[in-house]
Design a protein around this motif. Structure first.
Motif, short mmCIF file in Angstrom:
data_model
loop_
_atom_site.label_atom_id
_atom_site.label_comp_id
_atom_site.label_asym_id
_atom_site.label_seq_id
_atom_site.Cartn_x
_atom_site.Cartn_y
_atom_site.Cartn_z
N LYS A 37 0.82 -1.23 0.00
CA LYS A 37 0.00 0.00 0.00
C LYS A 37 0.85 1.27 0.00
O LYS A 37 0.56 2.20 -0.77
CB LYS A 37 -0.93 0.02 1.21
CG LYS A 37 -2.13 -0.91 1.08
CD LYS A 37 -3.00 -0.90 2.32
CE LYS A 37 -4.13 -1.93 2.23
NZ LYS A 37 -4.81 -2.07 3.56
N MET A 38 1.90 1.31 0.81
CA MET A 38 2.70 2.53 0.91
C MET A 38 3.35 2.83 -0.45
O MET A 38 3.27 3.96 -0.95
CB MET A 38 3.78 2.38 2.00
CG MET A 38 4.53 3.67 2.30
SD MET A 38 3.49 4.94 3.11
CE MET A 38 3.34 6.15 1.82
N THR A 49 -3.24 3.59 6.78
CA THR A 49 -2.62 4.83 7.28
C THR A 49 -1.16 4.56 7.60
O THR A 49 -0.72 3.40 7.65
CB THR A 49 -3.32 5.28 8.59
OG1 THR A 49 -3.26 4.18 9.52
CG2 THR A 49 -4.77 5.68 8.33
N ASN A 50 -0.42 5.65 7.85
CA ASN A 50 0.95 5.51 8.32
C ASN A 50 1.29 6.74 9.17
O ASN A 50 0.59 7.76 9.11
CB ASN A 50 1.92 5.38 7.14
CG ASN A 50 3.18 4.58 7.55
OD1 ASN A 50 3.40 4.29 8.74
ND2 ASN A 50 3.99 4.24 6.56
N LYS A 60 -2.18 6.65 3.70
CA LYS A 60 -0.92 6.40 2.99
C LYS A 60 -0.81 7.29 1.76
O LYS A 60 0.29 7.71 1.38
CB LYS A 60 -0.75 4.91 2.65
CG LYS A 60 -0.20 4.17 3.87
CD LYS A 60 0.03 2.70 3.71
CE LYS A 60 0.68 2.16 4.99
NZ LYS A 60 0.64 0.69 5.09
N THR A 117 0.21 10.64 3.17
CA THR A 117 1.62 10.50 3.58
C THR A 117 2.51 10.56 2.35
O THR A 117 3.52 11.26 2.32
CB THR A 117 1.83 9.15 4.29
OG1 THR A 117 0.94 9.07 5.42
CG2 THR A 117 3.26 8.97 4.78
#
Ligand code: PMT
Length: 223
Positions: free
Chosen positions: A35-36, A182-183, A202, A205
């Motif tokens: 995902k990131m 999320t991160n 993400k 971010t």
């Protein structure tokens, strides 16, 4: 700020886990979903970049306009990254590359026997370290997946790997790291104080990371 600040830039992104074979049935991997890295690819493409995404096994759809190269092992990842590295302007390594792989891969399924099974693991190549040695015009961004001493480890990687920026995430923090949508990252770079981002999606971010890269790259160019 131009609408598409990465127009004309080639951005190479790695994402996802690697899969290291034990035998035809078993392998070693990690919790990375990709995902990131896919968010970074999507946002970089929106900012006008020509994006190459080198991805380990992932169920995510490839973002529109992004060229995706699928790999399985750390060795494959190494080969593909080195192939695309020379023509890249910006490299962002968010993939969770195995540090170790089984020393032997069995051609046949390892059959159960009484007592323990002992497997010996060997180191894989440290791709980020390799890129730090070969870096010329590229802006090199690594990640740091930590469980403690986040900034200390991140600054250590920045120096050791000759990176221009390290994105550190504390895998034990709720809502950060593997598989979450999320991160929570800290952006670390030379001669700058660490920039702590709050819990964000993400994609958000990724946008902040890319904006930071654009800002610093422009600074670099004007030095
Ligand atoms: O994919 P998600 O589910 O969205 O999860 C995102 C993430 C947690 C995987 C991501 O945010 C992240 O932290 N990626 C880095 C994971 C990792 O391997 O961190 P590390 O501290 O072990 O590695 C440091 C850096 O060296 C990373 O840029 C990694 O790509 C690189 N590396 C690591 C090992 C190796 N053999 N070669 C490398 O280049």
């Amino acid at each position: 700020e131009p609408e598409q600040p990465l127009k004309g830039k080639k951005v190479l992104i790695t994402a996802g886990p690697t899969k290291e074979k034990i035998d035809p049935v078993r392998y070693l991997t990690n919790h990375s979903s990709g995902k990131m890295g896919y968010a970074l690819a999507e946002e970089a493409e929106k900012m006008g970049a020509e994006v190459v995404l080198i991805s380990g096994p992932s169920t995510l759809p490839v973002p529109t306009g992004v060229k995706c190269i699928s790999i399985e092992t750390a060795e494959n990842m190494y080969e593909q990254v080195l192939k695309y590295f020379p023509s890249a302007d910006i490299v962002i390594k968010s993939a969770a590359v195995a540090d170790y792989r089984p020393k032997q891969t069995s051609q046949q399924k390892i059959k159960k026997k009484d007592g323990n099974l002992i497997l010996e693991f060997e180191r894989t190549k440290d791709i980020l370290m390799e890129l730090g040695k070969r870096k010329e015009h590229q802006y090199l961004v690594g990640f740091a997946a930590e469980t403690e001493k986040l900034e200390e480890h991140a600054y250590g990687k920045l120096e050791r790997k000759n990176a221009d920026m390290i994105i550190a995430n504390d895998l034990t923090a709720k809502g950060a790291g593997f598989s979450a949508d999320t991160n929570i990252v800290t952006i670390v770079q030379k001669n700058h104080r660490p920039k702590k981002l709050p819990l964000l999606s993400k994609n958000e971010t990724a946008k902040r990371i890319l904006e930071e890269i654009v800002k610093n790259r422009t600074e670099e160019d004007h030095k």
